[in-house]
Design a protein around this motif. Structure first.
Motif, mmCIF file in Angstrom:
data_model
loop_
_atom_site.group_PDB
_atom_site.id
_atom_site.type_symbol
_atom_site.label_atom_id
_atom_site.label_comp_id
_atom_site.label_asym_id
_atom_site.label_seq_id
_atom_site.Cartn_x
_atom_site.Cartn_y
_atom_site.Cartn_z
ATOM 1 N N LEU A 14 29.508 43.393 34.675
ATOM 2 C CA LEU A 14 28.833 42.160 35.112
ATOM 3 C C LEU A 14 29.459 40.918 34.482
ATOM 4 O O LEU A 14 29.730 39.929 35.170
ATOM 5 N N LEU A 15 29.689 40.966 33.179
ATOM 6 C CA LEU A 15 30.287 39.811 32.496
ATOM 7 C C LEU A 15 31.725 39.591 32.939
ATOM 8 O O LEU A 15 32.146 38.447 33.171
ATOM 9 N N GLY A 17 33.129 40.510 35.766
ATOM 10 C CA GLY A 17 33.122 40.000 37.136
ATOM 11 C C GLY A 17 32.740 38.529 37.184
ATOM 12 O O GLY A 17 33.296 37.744 37.967
ATOM 13 N N GLY A 18 31.775 38.143 36.338
ATOM 14 C CA GLY A 18 31.357 36.740 36.293
ATOM 15 C C GLY A 18 32.458 35.821 35.790
ATOM 16 O O GLY A 18 32.683 34.743 36.340
ATOM 17 N N TRP A 23 30.218 34.067 40.783
ATOM 18 C CA TRP A 23 29.041 34.779 41.275
ATOM 19 C C TRP A 23 29.418 35.931 42.189
ATOM 20 O O TRP A 23 28.703 36.919 42.275
ATOM 21 N N VAL A 26 30.043 38.906 40.028
ATOM 22 C CA VAL A 26 28.782 39.455 39.541
ATOM 23 C C VAL A 26 28.125 40.297 40.627
ATOM 24 O O VAL A 26 27.624 41.400 40.370
ATOM 25 N N ALA A 29 30.054 43.585 40.948
ATOM 26 C CA ALA A 29 29.730 44.471 39.827
ATOM 27 C C ALA A 29 28.324 45.036 39.973
ATOM 28 O O ALA A 29 28.086 46.223 39.727
ATOM 29 N N LEU A 30 27.378 44.209 40.394
ATOM 30 C CA LEU A 30 26.013 44.672 40.599
ATOM 31 C C LEU A 30 25.954 45.724 41.709
ATOM 32 O O LEU A 30 25.247 46.729 41.589
#
Length: 128
Positions: A14-15, A17-18, A23, A26, A29-30
């Motif tokens: 998540l981090l 990808g961010g 976004w 993120v 990744a989510l």
């Protein structure tokens, strides 16, 4: 996989990808994390469905089950070996048992969801 390792990898994804893609990274990744969780849930449901179709506490060969067991196995790894749910023998320590057609029995002690010990009990062992 250890729960903390999985959580750590999800946070890193998540981090990462961010930081790399904003976004959209993120969201990607989510999506990957949710897909991984769905795969794990699907695996668990297949194992439980297969185990529920067999008679409770019965195994084809207790000796073969005894040979395949090892310390640290999770219940989700034991159920495909037995193809049935174990018969609960005691609450403390958490003990489950499987018996084969010849009367041999494997008793499995679980601690925190993993196999801590097990023993093979043969019919002639019970007589003496």
């Amino acid at each position: 996989m250890n729960t903390w390792i999985g959580i750590g990898l999800a946070l890193i994804a998540l981090l990462g990808g961010g930081f790399l893609y904003g976004w959209q990274g993120v969201m990607l990744a989510l999506t990957v994390v949710v897909f991984w969780l769905l795969l794990q849930f699907s695996r668990l449901m297949r194992v439980m469905k297969a185990a529920s179709e067999g008679p409770v506490g019965h195994v084809d060969s207790a000796v073969m089950l005894n040979a395949k067991l090892r310390s640290g196995m999770k219940l989700v790894e034991v159920l495909p070996l037995t193809r049935s749910l174990g018969q609960k023998i005691s609450e403390q320590p958490e003990t489950y048992g499987w018996t084969d057609a010849g009367g041999a029995r494997v008793e499995l002690q679980m601690e925190k969801g993993t196999v801590s010990s097990w023993q093979l009990i043969r019919p002639d062992d019970q007589a003496s």
